[in-house]
Write an enzyme that holds these catalytic residues in place. Structure first.
Site, PDB file in Angstrom:
ATOM      1  N   ASP A  77       0.877  -1.177   0.000  1.00  0.00           N
ATOM      2  CA  ASP A  77       0.000   0.000   0.000  1.00  0.00           C
ATOM      3  C   ASP A  77       0.910   1.222   0.000  1.00  0.00           C
ATOM      4  O   ASP A  77       1.504   1.569   1.014  1.00  0.00           O
ATOM      5  CB  ASP A  77      -0.918  -0.009   1.209  1.00  0.00           C
ATOM      6  CG  ASP A  77      -2.002   1.057   1.103  1.00  0.00           C
ATOM      7  OD1 ASP A  77      -1.840   1.992   0.301  1.00  0.00           O
ATOM      8  OD2 ASP A  77      -3.013   0.959   1.823  1.00  0.00           O
ATOM      9  N   GLU A 135      -0.093   4.292  -1.000  1.00  0.00           N
ATOM     10  CA  GLU A 135      -1.080   5.371  -1.028  1.00  0.00           C
ATOM     11  C   GLU A 135      -1.633   5.566  -2.429  1.00  0.00           C
ATOM     12  O   GLU A 135      -0.889   5.606  -3.407  1.00  0.00           O
ATOM     13  CB  GLU A 135      -0.523   6.692  -0.473  1.00  0.00           C
ATOM     14  CG  GLU A 135      -1.606   7.743  -0.245  1.00  0.00           C
ATOM     15  CD  GLU A 135      -2.738   7.243   0.646  1.00  0.00           C
ATOM     16  OE1 GLU A 135      -3.629   6.542   0.121  1.00  0.00           O
ATOM     17  OE2 GLU A 135      -2.749   7.524   1.846  1.00  0.00           O
ATOM     18  N   ASN A 136      -2.932   5.625  -2.467  1.00  0.00           N
ATOM     19  CA  ASN A 136      -3.671   5.690  -3.735  1.00  0.00           C
ATOM     20  C   ASN A 136      -3.371   4.488  -4.623  1.00  0.00           C
ATOM     21  O   ASN A 136      -3.370   4.587  -5.838  1.00  0.00           O
ATOM     22  CB  ASN A 136      -3.388   7.000  -4.478  1.00  0.00           C
ATOM     23  CG  ASN A 136      -3.898   8.194  -3.707  1.00  0.00           C
ATOM     24  OD1 ASN A 136      -4.949   8.127  -3.089  1.00  0.00           O
ATOM     25  ND2 ASN A 136      -3.157   9.276  -3.727  1.00  0.00           N
ATOM     26  N   GLY A 151      -4.171   4.440   5.217  1.00  0.00           N
ATOM     27  CA  GLY A 151      -3.408   5.633   5.571  1.00  0.00           C
ATOM     28  C   GLY A 151      -4.278   6.798   5.965  1.00  0.00           C
ATOM     29  O   GLY A 151      -3.898   7.620   6.796  1.00  0.00           O
ATOM     30  N   ASP A 152      -5.471   6.906   5.378  1.00  0.00           N
ATOM     31  CA  ASP A 152      -6.403   7.953   5.758  1.00  0.00           C
ATOM     32  C   ASP A 152      -7.480   7.412   6.689  1.00  0.00           C
ATOM     33  O   ASP A 152      -8.556   7.962   6.806  1.00  0.00           O
ATOM     34  CB  ASP A 152      -7.048   8.589   4.518  1.00  0.00           C
ATOM     35  CG  ASP A 152      -7.941   7.628   3.772  1.00  0.00           C
ATOM     36  OD1 ASP A 152      -7.935   6.420   4.090  1.00  0.00           O
ATOM     37  OD2 ASP A 152      -8.661   8.069   2.852  1.00  0.00           O
TER      38      ASP A 152
END
Length: 659
Positions: free
Chosen positions: A248, A250-251, A324-325
């Site tokens: 992962d 991010e995005n 992450g978010d």
């Protein structure tokens, strides 16, 4: 705003945790202390020149010299806390104090202690309650924080002695340290491993362990570097059913530079599975997996970083359980893991794998099931039924009788939350925009916006609380909307349930001798007529569930209609047949597989007896390139139920001919 589009785009993300002060360690008298291993994972990493900078385990020490606390638990009866430690330096956990402490009450894991000297302890994540978390997602805890794992819910053994893992099962379970020290940042090389399991995974975002953003928000590509484990294929078109070990970043949860897993690795499974990721920050990231009980490591991918991820921009935060978010829908199991400085060598990782195997993990037998039922809702506000007319019209309680538009499939998840799929358009009901928009059935998949808590009221009615804003759904003359903070008549519904019972598709059992179409599995739904780990299919025009169906193009069997795909370990489908005469039958199975699968499937009777023996699927070169494989089964006369058991995924089937 976390729309479904963004949810797909970021079916990825990573988890979260904040810095916690070390707590005093009570002294316990340990029964028969386990002898410490001479060289444990973080000793091996240090010897290889890539030292652990954050290391966590609920089952054992990861340094031969470590004798501090492994984790902290808190019991519900009086909110008191207890640190759980190894039996001896470098030893296995002493779980006896936990069992005694939690007797007669429930306990939550509140802190995972860092075993390095850096003090990177992980408490429960603050989620969107943290400062600067503008684009993060709510957790179910106070102020948008996350919740901790049930300390007693994942019993296992290690070295023959009792231990407990971290069960990320309830939505929003997460741990995070947003001020980690000495961990790799920016484009510095980093290595990670964790011991997990395929007994519980999900196809949504994100069960992660590793580096994430310090503000619990999506800060853009390359701002995190964590291990992802699950079956979320955010780019689409992944071969097989998963789950897989990914990065992962991010995005994007990447199983390779283009996102997809290698075609020859259709799943990576095991009751104990070691997951590995390393990233040199500029030119290479590598993914590996291994059996936690035996053998070495398999490299699933090693090569270039995806486009837009060179160089990495990693931030000093360590997380477990979410994205992450703070994307909260990931599910999984965690027993141990570490983050290292530098890019570990293959030899070092092989040695750590050997240490994991030598630890003797066992008895991971806890099972998790998702149930399905067919329901309707009658609003107390006006006595009318909730209607989902189509994907363009908001849900409203205005129907005086129950038809297709007033009927929903209700999926009850392993954590007790629910998702609703409308029969009118086969779309998922969403409460997007934090209560500023009415509920509508127009989503192709279920994520946080499509998740609800089902509240059982004292008068036997139910209420729905939307996960993402924690508001209660209100009904009346206007469309349903998740905007209330309390429950009254306008927030109450009678839940009308139609129990799903197994039966032959179309009402008539398939004749034997004869051909049974794979798409004609019995009716009754998840856990009754079939068992699938995720809903993947596209054949909803043929069957309303369409769980694993897709259009078939077998030129050797014209008019094959739909085939059964997305096969995976532990999945099964039932077929009611009527056998004209007792005897031994040859079964010709029409199968396709790009790479071939050993022990792909077998046919069982209602008692679970393997009738066909293990069936190997040859490599046909493609998902729609078909061949015929034969087996024999001995059947009694009369109506009976046969089960197609998927032992290992990576193949498609569209018919079984009994002769």
């Amino acid at each position: 705003m976390f729309s479904i589009t963004l949810f797909r785009r970021r079916l990825l993300l990573a988890a979260a945790f904040v810095l916690a002060a070390a707590l005093a360690i009570p002294m316990f008298t340990a029964p028969a202390p386990a002898r410490a291993a001479a060289s444990l994972p973080c000793d091996i990493y240090a010897a290889g020149g890539t030292p652990c900078e954050a290391a966590y385990s609920t089952t054992r020490a990861l340094f031969a010299s470590y004798n501090g606390p492994l984790y902290q638990i808190q019991r519900a009866s009086d909110n008191s806390t207890l640190n759980i430690s190894p039996q001896a330096a470098g030893g296995i956990v002493n779980s006896a104090p936990q069992v005694s402490f939690c007797s007669g009450t429930t306990c939550t894991i509140t802190v995972l202690y860092d075993q390095t000297s850096n003090g990177n302890n992980m408490p429960i994540s603050p989620g969107s309650s943290c400062s600067g978390c503008g684009s993060s997602l709510n957790g179910p805890g106070p102020g948008g924080s996350d919740i901790g794992a049930n300390a007693m819910a994942l019993p296992v053994t290690i070295g023959g002695q009792q231990a407990f893992g971290v069960l990320v099962n309830n939505i929003g379970t997460g741990y995070r340290n947003d001020a980690a020290t000495k961990v790799p940042t920016g484009s510095q090389p980093e290595g990670e491993y964790m011991m997990t399991s395929s007994n519980l995974t999900s196809g949504v975002c994100c069960f992660d362990f590793g580096s994430a953003e310090t503000n619990n928000s999506d800060d853009g590509n390359a701002t995190m570097n964590a291990i992802y484990y699950g079956s979320a294929c955010w780019v689409g078109g992944c071969p097989g059913s998963g789950p897989w070990v990914g990065g992962d970043l991010e995005n994007g949860m990447y199983f390779s530079a283009n996102g997809q897993n290698p075609a020859n690795i259709t799943s990576e499974t095991g009751s104990f599975l070691s997951a590995w990721e390393k990233n040199n920050g500029t030119t290479n990231f590598s993914l590996k997996f291994g059996n936690g009980n035996t053998g070495g490591l398999t490299t699933a991918y090693s090569g270039a970083l995806p486009n837009g991820y060179n160089p990495m921009k990693v931030q000093p935060s360590i997380e477990l359980g979410t994205g992450g978010d703070n994307s909260p829908m990931g599910k999984g199991e965690f027993f141990e893991g570490a983050v290292t400085a530098g890019f570990p060598s293959d030899a070092t990782e092989n040695a750590v794998q050997a240490s994991l195997v030598a630890a003797g993990y066992g008895n991971n037998t806890t099972t998790f099931k998702t149930s399905q039922s067919v329901v309707s809702f009658k609003a107390h506000a006006n006595g009318d039924y909730v209607d989902a007319a189509n994907s363009a019209t908001s849900l409203i309680a205005n129907a005086t009788s129950i038809g297709a538009a007033e009927t929903f499939d209700m999926f009850t998840n392993t954590d007790g939350t629910i998702n609703l799929r409308a029969h009118s358009d086969n779309q998922w009901v969403t409460a997007e925009s934090n209560g500023s928009a009415p509920l509508i059935a127009n989503r192709g998949s279920a994520g946080p916006w499509e998740t609800f808590y089902l509240i059982h009221n004292a008068d036997s009615s139910v209420s729905l609380r939307a996960y993402n804003n924690q508001r209660i759904v209100t009904a009346g003359s206007s469309p349903l909307i998740a905007n209330s903070t309390s429950i009254g008549a306008a927030q109450e519904f009678d839940l009308i349930t139609t129990t799903s019972t197994e039966g032959p598709f179309g009402g008539t059992a398939a004749a034997v001798p004869g051909t049974v179409q794979a798409a004609n599995y019995d009716t009754g739904g998840q856990g009754v007529a079939y068992n699938v780990t995720s809903v993947n299919g596209t054949g909803n025009s043929y069957r309303s569930d369409g769980v694993d169906l897709e259009a078939c193009t077998d030129t050797g069997s014209p008019g094959c209609g739909d085939d059964l795909g997305w096969t995976g370990t532990g999945q099964w489908f039932k077929y009611t047949v009527n056998v004209a005469r007792a005897g031994t039958y040859t079964v010709s199975l029409r199968l396709a597989s790009p790479s071939g699968v050993t022990d792909g499937l077998h046919i069982a009777n209602s008692s679970g007896t393997n009738l066909s023996g293990n069936i190997n699927v040859p490599a046909t070169g493609g998902w729609q390139t078909w061949t015929t494989v034969t087996a024999t089964v001995t059947l009694p006369a009369g109506q009976q139920t046969l089960t197609l058991d998927e032992d290992n995924g990576g193949w498609n089937i569209h018919q079984l001919t009994f002769a």
